[in-house]
Design a protein around this motif. Structure first.
Motif, PDB file in Angstrom:
ATOM      1  N   PRO A 155       0.799  -1.232   0.000  1.00 26.38           N
ATOM      2  CA  PRO A 155       0.000   0.000   0.000  1.00 26.38           C
ATOM      3  C   PRO A 155       0.825   1.272   0.000  1.00 26.38           C
ATOM      4  N   ASN A 156       2.099   1.197   0.409  1.00 27.43           N
ATOM      5  CA  ASN A 156       2.979   2.367   0.362  1.00 27.43           C
ATOM      6  C   ASN A 156       3.687   2.507  -0.975  1.00 27.43           C
ATOM      7  N   ASN A 157       3.306   1.655  -1.951  1.00 35.15           N
ATOM      8  CA  ASN A 157       3.928   1.630  -3.273  1.00 35.15           C
ATOM      9  C   ASN A 157       5.378   1.174  -3.230  1.00 35.15           C
ATOM     10  N   ASP A 158       5.771   0.501  -2.162  1.00 35.49           N
ATOM     11  CA  ASP A 158       7.078  -0.159  -2.139  1.00 35.49           C
ATOM     12  C   ASP A 158       6.955  -1.496  -2.852  1.00 35.49           C
ATOM     13  N   LEU A 159       8.036  -1.917  -3.508  1.00 34.65           N
ATOM     14  CA  LEU A 159       8.039  -3.189  -4.216  1.00 34.65           C
ATOM     15  C   LEU A 159       8.679  -4.255  -3.340  1.00 34.65           C
ATOM     16  N   SER A 160       8.110  -5.432  -3.365  1.00 34.62           N
ATOM     17  CA  SER A 160       8.591  -6.547  -2.552  1.00 34.62           C
ATOM     18  C   SER A 160       9.441  -7.481  -3.406  1.00 34.62           C
ATOM     19  N   ASP A 161      10.513  -7.984  -2.801  1.00 34.23           N
ATOM     20  CA  ASP A 161      11.334  -9.013  -3.451  1.00 34.23           C
ATOM     21  C   ASP A 161      11.244 -10.341  -2.710  1.00 34.23           C
ATOM     22  N   LYS A 162      10.289 -10.455  -1.806  1.00 33.57           N
ATOM     23  CA  LYS A 162      10.176 -11.643  -0.978  1.00 33.57           C
ATOM     24  C   LYS A 162       9.288 -12.699  -1.635  1.00 33.57           C
ATOM     25  N   THR A 163       9.489 -13.928  -1.193  1.00 36.00           N
ATOM     26  CA  THR A 163       8.710 -15.061  -1.684  1.00 36.00           C
ATOM     27  C   THR A 163       8.017 -15.728  -0.505  1.00 36.00           C
ATOM     28  N   TYR A 164       6.725 -15.962  -0.643  1.00 31.35           N
ATOM     29  CA  TYR A 164       5.931 -16.578   0.419  1.00 31.35           C
ATOM     30  C   TYR A 164       5.291 -17.859  -0.108  1.00 31.35           C
ATOM     31  N   LEU A 165       5.126 -18.816   0.788  1.00 30.98           N
ATOM     32  CA  LEU A 165       4.393 -20.045   0.496  1.00 30.98           C
ATOM     33  C   LEU A 165       3.198 -20.104   1.437  1.00 30.98           C
ATOM     34  N   MET A 166       1.993 -20.201   0.861  1.00 30.69           N
ATOM     35  CA  MET A 166       0.768 -20.202   1.659  1.00 30.69           C
ATOM     36  C   MET A 166       0.024 -21.516   1.444  1.00 30.69           C
TER      37      MET A 166
ATOM     38  N   LEU B 158      10.272 -17.972 -13.213  1.00 25.37           N
ATOM     39  CA  LEU B 158       9.843 -16.580 -13.016  1.00 25.37           C
ATOM     40  C   LEU B 158      10.358 -15.734 -14.167  1.00 25.37           C
ATOM     41  N   PHE B 159       9.474 -14.848 -14.669  1.00 22.54           N
ATOM     42  CA  PHE B 159       9.866 -14.031 -15.825  1.00 22.54           C
ATOM     43  C   PHE B 159       9.101 -12.711 -15.827  1.00 22.54           C
ATOM     44  N   GLY B 160       9.780 -11.662 -16.321  1.00 20.06           N
ATOM     45  CA  GLY B 160       9.141 -10.382 -16.629  1.00 20.06           C
ATOM     46  C   GLY B 160       8.927  -9.497 -15.421  1.00 20.06           C
ATOM     47  N   GLY B 161       8.084  -8.471 -15.651  1.00 27.18           N
ATOM     48  CA  GLY B 161       7.732  -7.549 -14.584  1.00 27.18           C
ATOM     49  C   GLY B 161       8.383  -6.186 -14.736  1.00 27.18           C
ATOM     50  N   ARG B 162       8.033  -5.312 -13.816  1.00 20.13           N
ATOM     51  CA  ARG B 162       8.572  -3.953 -13.777  1.00 20.13           C
ATOM     52  C   ARG B 162       9.135  -3.665 -12.398  1.00 20.13           C
ATOM     53  N   THR B 163      10.052  -2.726 -12.347  1.00 20.12           N
ATOM     54  CA  THR B 163      10.664  -2.327 -11.097  1.00 20.12           C
ATOM     55  C   THR B 163      10.969  -0.833 -11.162  1.00 20.12           C
ATOM     56  N   TYR B 164      11.355  -0.266 -10.038  1.00 19.82           N
ATOM     57  CA  TYR B 164      11.690   1.153 -10.009  1.00 19.82           C
ATOM     58  C   TYR B 164      13.054   1.389 -10.661  1.00 19.82           C
TER      59      TYR B 164
END
Length: 528
Positions: free
Chosen positions: A99-110, A155-161
């Motif tokens: 919600p703060n527009n920060d990008l996450s690099d973490k991986t979660y397993l649910m 994993l492929f693609g995406g955008r970053t700052y």
């Protein structure tokens, strides 16, 4: 294809573009809300319960050994199974926007821990990875392939700052396409490996990816650098021998120019492509059937549903796959509704008419009240009910167990039911008030160590008088785990030197009285 209007949905303002849906055993869960989770549902995960064209949101909980999962929009998400034919699975969640527009690099397993008629509990674990770890990003994809009895995530693609070294005041919040590298992630050993393939020249985001056996197909996407939606169609083939993995890429004809499309699976080999954009100002109202069979991909156009005038004339639309051939679609309703953040929602069922009827009957059966023994169900705590003004008899009614944003007060990222320390014994299922100030939530106090973190007062063995003193006094508090560390970091205090008070001069008369005995003894000794 059947387009069903959702007549009403509770707290529709939480569902914004970029949300995700998880399907566990036919039950659909919402993740990636707008804003930070609030205290009534610190997990930010909700069960979507559809009854009579009305969609209600019911909060879900996390197990005690779960990590904190922030609400992430536009993450990469897919299912991970132990083997290709296994019935048990968990979800991979990587990247996304907070919600703060920060990008996450973490991986979660649910994974689904338990589910009763009144409570759903998940287990969420953050996975530590080593090697070529993908950078923080959003708008990318992740898939799982199986080869030679082993599995790996792609994993492929995406955008970053924009990188920090290239940022200026004008482009500080600008985004760029991630490099077109392919990442193989082995969750068993926690390692990542990146591959640079000559066929992949431009970065892509908001594309579509489909996986079957040892092959991943990448379709469409938007290139920010060129501002194009080229009709891309790539085939990535992954081989997992005993040694190093092998990744090959082929460019196939017959691609589609589309971005932000939604794919739902209708059978073992058949998928349906819905929605998306074919240009910046034009939605893609055409639907396609995609068949993956015998190592080939076939894309054909299919009959589209009868889109409503609101869908045809709206500028944007968004949605997500609900599983089993259904898609949840949303369009902005700001111009027609009193609440500016509210949206209209539709459910698109992509199976045949007979299959749709079977799904509808199955959904009605699943949504009926459970007939299990009430003693087997976990009882509600006050903090889970969200209907504090209801009578006791109304707690047995399932419809009251819905999320109501109007009952919220302040936002909280962590909530009250966290594991605050190694010796934490606060459990949402067994907790009872300990202090006189507690009602339906445990008392907490902020530890000032580092950036600060909240701990339960009961776990710190604080008396009620001490807790009240700390809440009223303007002093820093350190929990049991950080109190010794804080003392060691403090500069030792200098010893206080006592000042000697000078003696006051005696008056003459007093001095003579004091000296008289001394003078007499001296004269007596002198004349002897």
């Amino acid at each position: 294809m059947l387009l069903q209007v959702v007549s009403s949905i509770s707290n529709s303002s939480l569902l914004q573009p970029g949300f995700s849906l998880l399907n566990f055993n036919g039950h659909v869960f919402f993740f990636g809300q707008k804003g930070w989770p609030k205290r009534s549902c610190p997990t930010g995960v909700f069960l979507l319960d559809l009854k009579h064209d009305e969609l209600k949101m019911k909060p879900a909980t996390f197990s005690k050994d779960s990590c904190y999962l922030p609400p992430l929009r536009y993450p990469a998400l897919c299912t991970l199974r132990g083997s290709a034919g296994s019935d048990e699975y968990q979800y991979i969640i990587h990247g996304g926007k907070t919600p703060n527009n920060d990008l996450s690099d973490k991986t979660y397993l649910m994974s689904l821990e338990s589910k009763t008629s009144k409570k759903t509990t998940f287990r969420c674990v953050e996975k530590d990875l080593g090697g070529d770890v993908p950078e923080a990003r959003y708008g990318h994809t992740v898939d799982v392939v199986y080869s030679r009895g082993k599995s790996v995530s792609v994993l492929f693609g995406g955008r970053t700052y924009t990188p920090l070294a290239q940022r200026t005041t004008e482009n500080w919040n600008s985004v760029v396409d991630c490099l077109p590298s392919v990442f193989l992630i082995d969750f068993q050993f926690g390692c990542c490996t990146s591959y640079v393939l000559p066929e992949l020249q431009d970065g892509l985001a908001f594309h579509v990816s489909l996986a079957r056996n040892d092959t991943v197909y990448i379709l469409g996407g938007h290139s920010l650098q060129n501002n194009t939606r080229a009709p891309n169609l790539y085939r990535l083939k992954i081989d997992l021998p005993l040694g190093s993995p092998s990744v090959t890429c082929s460019i196939l004809p017959g691609g589609i120019s589309v971005s932000s499309a939604i794919v739902t699976q209708t059978s073992d080999t058949e998928f349906v492509l819905v929605g998306g954009y074919q240009s910046d100002n034009q939605k893609r109202l055409v639907c396609n059937t995609i068949v993956l069979e015998h190592g080939r991909i076939e894309i054909v156009e299919r009959a589209s549903p009868d889109w409503t005038p609101d869908i045809k004339h709206c500028r944007i639309w968004f949605g997500c796959d609900m599983g089993k051939g259904s898609v949840l679609l949303g369009i902005p309703g700001a111009s027609k509704q009193l609440v500016s953040d509210a949206n209209y929602f539709y459910i698109l069922r992509c199976k045949g008419a007979e299959e749709d009827k079977e799904e509808e009957v199955a959904a009605q059966i699943c949504s009926q009240p459970a007939t299990e023994d009430p003693g087997d169900s976990t009882p509600f705590e006050d903090s889970e009910e969200f209907c504090f003004s209801a009578e006791v008899s109304s707690f047995d009614v399932d419809e009251n167990d819905t999320y109501n944003e109007d009952d919220e007060e302040d936002e909280s990222e962590t909530g009250y039911w966290i594991t605050c320390s190694a010796s934490c014994n606060v459990d949402i299922n067994t907790w009872v008030p300990f202090y006189s100030t507690e009602l339906n939530k445990p008392a907490m106090i902020l530890c000032s160590s580092g950036t600060g973190h909240w701990v339960h007062a009961q776990c710190m063995d604080l008396s009620e008088s001490m807790l009240l003193h700390l809440s009223e006094a303007n002093v820093k508090y350190f929990c049991n785990e950080h109190i010794d560390l804080n003392k060691g970091l403090q500069t030792p205090k200098k010893p206080v030197q006592l000042k000697k008070q000078p003696m006051k001069p005696l008056r003459r008369k007093a001095a003579r009285k004091l000296m008289a005995p001394v003078k007499k003894s001296f004269l007596r000794r002198l004349f002897e």
